[in-house]
Scaffold this motif. Structure first.
Motif, PDB file in Angstrom:
ATOM      1  N   MET A  62       0.822  -1.200   0.000  1.00 55.13           N
ATOM      2  CA  MET A  62       0.000   0.000   0.000  1.00 55.13           C
ATOM      3  C   MET A  62       0.861   1.258   0.000  1.00 55.13           C
ATOM      4  O   MET A  62       0.586   2.219  -0.722  1.00 55.13           O
ATOM      5  CB  MET A  62      -0.908   0.004   1.225  1.00 55.13           C
ATOM      6  CG  MET A  62      -1.935  -1.105   1.234  1.00 55.13           C
ATOM      7  SD  MET A  62      -2.819  -1.124   2.823  1.00 55.13           S
ATOM      8  CE  MET A  62      -3.442  -2.806   2.808  1.00 55.13           C
ATOM      9  N   LYS A  63       1.907   1.253   0.811  1.00 55.70           N
ATOM     10  CA  LYS A  63       2.790   2.414   0.887  1.00 55.70           C
ATOM     11  C   LYS A  63       3.513   2.627  -0.432  1.00 55.70           C
ATOM     12  O   LYS A  63       3.763   3.767  -0.836  1.00 55.70           O
ATOM     13  CB  LYS A  63       3.793   2.229   2.021  1.00 55.70           C
ATOM     14  CG  LYS A  63       3.167   2.295   3.401  1.00 55.70           C
ATOM     15  CD  LYS A  63       4.191   1.986   4.493  1.00 55.70           C
ATOM     16  CE  LYS A  63       3.538   1.994   5.868  1.00 55.70           C
ATOM     17  NZ  LYS A  63       4.516   1.634   6.934  1.00 55.70           N
ATOM     18  N   PHE A  64       3.848   1.545  -1.120  1.00 55.52           N
ATOM     19  CA  PHE A  64       4.509   1.646  -2.412  1.00 55.52           C
ATOM     20  C   PHE A  64       3.566   2.236  -3.447  1.00 55.52           C
ATOM     21  O   PHE A  64       3.928   3.133  -4.207  1.00 55.52           O
ATOM     22  CB  PHE A  64       4.979   0.258  -2.864  1.00 55.52           C
ATOM     23  CG  PHE A  64       5.434   0.213  -4.294  1.00 55.52           C
ATOM     24  CD1 PHE A  64       6.681   0.701  -4.656  1.00 55.52           C
ATOM     25  CD2 PHE A  64       4.610  -0.310  -5.283  1.00 55.52           C
ATOM     26  CE1 PHE A  64       7.102   0.672  -5.983  1.00 55.52           C
ATOM     27  CE2 PHE A  64       5.019  -0.340  -6.611  1.00 55.52           C
ATOM     28  CZ  PHE A  64       6.268   0.146  -6.958  1.00 55.52           C
ATOM     29  N   LEU A  65       2.332   1.743  -3.491  1.00 55.49           N
ATOM     30  CA  LEU A  65       1.372   2.193  -4.494  1.00 55.49           C
ATOM     31  C   LEU A  65       0.852   3.594  -4.216  1.00 55.49           C
ATOM     32  O   LEU A  65       0.493   4.323  -5.136  1.00 55.49           O
ATOM     33  CB  LEU A  65       0.193   1.213  -4.560  1.00 55.49           C
ATOM     34  CG  LEU A  65       0.509  -0.170  -5.127  1.00 55.49           C
ATOM     35  CD1 LEU A  65      -0.688  -1.102  -4.967  1.00 55.49           C
ATOM     36  CD2 LEU A  65       0.913  -0.084  -6.584  1.00 55.49           C
ATOM     37  N   SER A  66       0.803   3.978  -2.955  1.00 56.27           N
ATOM     38  CA  SER A  66       0.263   5.293  -2.611  1.00 56.27           C
ATOM     39  C   SER A  66       0.972   5.844  -1.377  1.00 56.27           C
ATOM     40  O   SER A  66       0.421   5.869  -0.285  1.00 56.27           O
ATOM     41  CB  SER A  66      -1.242   5.183  -2.352  1.00 56.27           C
ATOM     42  OG  SER A  66      -1.822   6.446  -2.208  1.00 56.27           O
ATOM     43  N   PRO A  67       2.220   6.291  -1.546  1.00 60.77           N
ATOM     44  CA  PRO A  67       3.010   6.748  -0.388  1.00 60.77           C
ATOM     45  C   PRO A  67       2.396   7.898   0.383  1.00 60.77           C
ATOM     46  O   PRO A  67       2.577   8.008   1.590  1.00 60.77           O
ATOM     47  CB  PRO A  67       4.354   7.145  -1.019  1.00 60.77           C
ATOM     48  CG  PRO A  67       4.071   7.340  -2.471  1.00 60.77           C
ATOM     49  CD  PRO A  67       2.975   6.384  -2.802  1.00 60.77           C
ATOM     50  N   ASP A  68       1.637   8.767  -0.316  1.00 65.83           N
ATOM     51  CA  ASP A  68       1.033   9.910   0.367  1.00 65.83           C
ATOM     52  C   ASP A  68      -0.101   9.492   1.289  1.00 65.83           C
ATOM     53  O   ASP A  68      -0.572  10.278   2.104  1.00 65.83           O
ATOM     54  CB  ASP A  68       0.533  10.940  -0.639  1.00 65.83           C
ATOM     55  CG  ASP A  68      -0.501  10.367  -1.590  1.00 65.83           C
ATOM     56  OD1 ASP A  68      -0.364   9.185  -1.959  1.00 65.83           O
ATOM     57  OD2 ASP A  68      -1.427  11.096  -1.973  1.00 65.83           O
ATOM     58  N   GLN A  69      -0.549   8.230   1.181  1.00 66.38           N
ATOM     59  CA  GLN A  69      -1.618   7.740   2.041  1.00 66.38           C
ATOM     60  C   GLN A  69      -1.091   6.935   3.230  1.00 66.38           C
ATOM     61  O   GLN A  69      -1.871   6.420   4.027  1.00 66.38           O
ATOM     62  CB  GLN A  69      -2.574   6.859   1.231  1.00 66.38           C
ATOM     63  CG  GLN A  69      -3.225   7.560   0.054  1.00 66.38           C
ATOM     64  CD  GLN A  69      -4.240   8.593   0.478  1.00 66.38           C
ATOM     65  OE1 GLN A  69      -4.744   8.553   1.595  1.00 66.38           O
ATOM     66  NE2 GLN A  69      -4.548   9.522  -0.400  1.00 66.38           N
ATOM     67  N   ALA A  70       0.230   6.832   3.360  1.00 67.81           N
ATOM     68  CA  ALA A  70       0.816   5.988   4.401  1.00 67.81           C
ATOM     69  C   ALA A  70       0.398   6.412   5.807  1.00 67.81           C
ATOM     70  O   ALA A  70       0.355   5.591   6.725  1.00 67.81           O
ATOM     71  CB  ALA A  70       2.345   6.008   4.286  1.00 67.81           C
ATOM     72  N   GLN A  71       0.084   7.679   5.982  1.00 72.09           N
ATOM     73  CA  GLN A  71      -0.293   8.186   7.299  1.00 72.09           C
ATOM     74  C   GLN A  71      -1.530   7.486   7.861  1.00 72.09           C
ATOM     75  O   GLN A  71      -1.686   7.359   9.073  1.00 72.09           O
ATOM     76  CB  GLN A  71      -0.544   9.687   7.224  1.00 72.09           C
ATOM     77  CG  GLN A  71      -1.651  10.067   6.242  1.00 72.09           C
ATOM     78  CD  GLN A  71      -1.845  11.569   6.136  1.00 72.09           C
ATOM     79  OE1 GLN A  71      -1.729  12.285   7.122  1.00 72.09           O
ATOM     80  NE2 GLN A  71      -2.138  12.051   4.934  1.00 72.09           N
ATOM     81  N   TYR A  72      -2.408   7.009   6.972  1.00 71.43           N
ATOM     82  CA  TYR A  72      -3.617   6.337   7.435  1.00 71.43           C
ATOM     83  C   TYR A  72      -3.277   5.080   8.239  1.00 71.43           C
ATOM     84  O   TYR A  72      -4.024   4.688   9.130  1.00 71.43           O
ATOM     85  CB  TYR A  72      -4.505   5.948   6.250  1.00 71.43           C
ATOM     86  CG  TYR A  72      -5.185   7.110   5.578  1.00 71.43           C
ATOM     87  CD1 TYR A  72      -6.462   7.495   5.941  1.00 71.43           C
ATOM     88  CD2 TYR A  72      -4.545   7.825   4.560  1.00 71.43           C
ATOM     89  CE1 TYR A  72      -7.099   8.559   5.323  1.00 71.43           C
ATOM     90  CE2 TYR A  72      -5.173   8.885   3.930  1.00 71.43           C
ATOM     91  CZ  TYR A  72      -6.445   9.255   4.319  1.00 71.43           C
ATOM     92  OH  TYR A  72      -7.062  10.302   3.709  1.00 71.43           O
ATOM     93  N   LEU A  73      -2.162   4.468   7.894  1.00 68.96           N
ATOM     94  CA  LEU A  73      -1.792   3.220   8.554  1.00 68.96           C
ATOM     95  C   LEU A  73      -1.284   3.433   9.965  1.00 68.96           C
ATOM     96  O   LEU A  73      -0.971   2.472  10.670  1.00 68.96           O
ATOM     97  CB  LEU A  73      -0.736   2.492   7.710  1.00 68.96           C
ATOM     98  CG  LEU A  73      -1.245   2.065   6.331  1.00 68.96           C
ATOM     99  CD1 LEU A  73      -0.108   1.517   5.494  1.00 68.96           C
ATOM    100  CD2 LEU A  73      -2.354   1.042   6.460  1.00 68.96           C
ATOM    101  N   GLN A  74      -1.206   4.681  10.402  1.00 67.82           N
ATOM    102  CA  GLN A  74      -0.817   4.969  11.776  1.00 67.82           C
ATOM    103  C   GLN A  74      -2.015   4.926  12.714  1.00 67.82           C
ATOM    104  O   GLN A  74      -1.862   5.038  13.931  1.00 67.82           O
ATOM    105  CB  GLN A  74      -0.162   6.355  11.858  1.00 67.82           C
ATOM    106  CG  GLN A  74       1.038   6.549  10.941  1.00 67.82           C
ATOM    107  CD  GLN A  74       2.164   5.587  11.259  1.00 67.82           C
ATOM    108  OE1 GLN A  74       2.472   5.344  12.425  1.00 67.82           O
ATOM    109  NE2 GLN A  74       2.769   5.029  10.220  1.00 67.82           N
TER     110      GLN A  74
END
Length: 342
Positions: A62-74
């Motif tokens: 997920m982080k690879f495909l959409s790095p700007d969305q990685a914050q959601y995983l926090q």
């Protein structure tokens, strides 16, 4: 003015574009090759389990495909939502037809090639940095797309016609003009609802008094997209607009000035100049395909909301080790991410 592109993450996950461009908002388990996986099960459902190792791999993808969305995983709540969606994709992919699987593989092959071309020389290094392989990416896409294709194949031509009849007002084509008094002005300064409504009423009064619409637009509108065209949106299907704007444009008598219409963007003063209804036979192939995709989206959303909880037997997802603030939000999560999780 923004068109009606805003959808919830529940709906986004069923769209092909969303599944690939906003992958953090959907999930499916990638097993990560043939290596033995003895890690703890974080989800148990009828017919299978999802392990901690598999879920960790998914998050890397997920982080690879959409790095700007990685914050959601926090955010614990969002991670749990994604894990439950992963259960849904695993379960539904297992029930999909061979035809759906075949189509999904073809599409995944094409998407991987497009990704490689887009990233160029950085492709391999980017994969390495995330600790994933091309096979991981491909397996992820195949599983998501298998469910998507299976839902799509279940939609019949009769279903498409029936949906059109139920929503035919969305396909009415209109040329209209509007002035937007936003809740944020041209200088990005917040404007209260009261102040926005007061100004919108002033705009209406000027238009009712005979002021030129294009001149009023130049003076007042906060819609930069239509400012230079006198507020005009020409020959657009009404279904492309946000709900409150659409409803007003569907019913407003031609060439009259509307009362202020509230949307999430602010208050709109609208004048509809022409409106043409469409029959099913007049729809383009693209429009028919969009209806089909919408029905597939509804089917998956219905499954998520009404059937998924009955399939899940246990969720055992470790909580974040980061201390939460007074509102229960992890410090690294942005307000936007927290809002999405809620």
């Amino acid at each position: 003015m923004s068109l009606n592109k805003t959808k919830t993450w529940k709906v986004l996950l069923v769209s092909l574009a969303a599944a690939l461009s906003f992958s953090v908002l959907s999930a499916c388990s990638s097993k990560g090759g043939n290596a033995a996986d003895n890690s703890t099960a974080v989800a148990t459902y009828k017919g299978g389990t999802i392990t901690e190792k598999a879920f960790d791999l998914d998050q890397k993808i997920m982080k690879f495909l959409s790095p700007d969305q990685a914050q959601y995983l926090q955010i614990d709540a969002f991670k749990e939502s994604i894990l439950k969606q992963e259960v849904a994709f695993e379960y539904l992919a297992g029930q999909a037809t061979d035809e759906a699987k075949k189509e999904a593989k073809k599409e995944a092959d094409a998407q991987v090639e497009a990704m490689k071309k887009g990233l160029g020389k950085t492709y391999k290094d980017t994969l390495k940095q995330q600790g994933i392989t091309e096979e991981d990416i491909h397996a992820y896409m195949v599983r998501v797309l298998t469910v998507y294709q299976d839902m799509l194949l279940k939609v019949t031509d009769e279903d498409v016609k029936k949906e059109f009849e139920a929503t035919k007002g969305d396909f009415t084509v209109a040329t209209l003009r509007h002035v937007l008094i936003g809740f944020t002005d041209a200088d990005k300064k917040e404007r209260s609802k009261e102040d926005a409504l007061k100004l919108a009423k002033q705009v209406k009064a000027e238009l009712d008094g005979g002021a030129d619409f294009a001149e009023v637009v130049k003076k007042y509108t906060d819609d930069t997209a239509s400012k230079e065209t006198g507020g005009e949106y020409k020959d657009k299907p009404l279904g492309t607009y946000v709900e409150s704007f659409k409803k007003a444009a569907q019913t407003l008598p031609l060439n009259t000035i509307s009362e202020p219409v509230e949307s999430q963007f602010g208050y709109h003063i609208i004048k509809v100049e022409s409106r043409t209804e469409k029959t099913f036979d007049q729809l383009t192939d693209e429009q028919k395909e969009n209806i089909k995709q919408s029905l597939a989206s509804k089917s998956l959303e219905n499954f998520m909301e009404k059937e998924l909880d009955g399939i899940i037997e246990k969720i055992n997802l470790p909580k974040s080790s980061a201390p939460a603030d007074e509102k229960g939000t992890e410090p690294s999560a942005s307000p936007e991410a927290t809002k999405a999780a809620e």
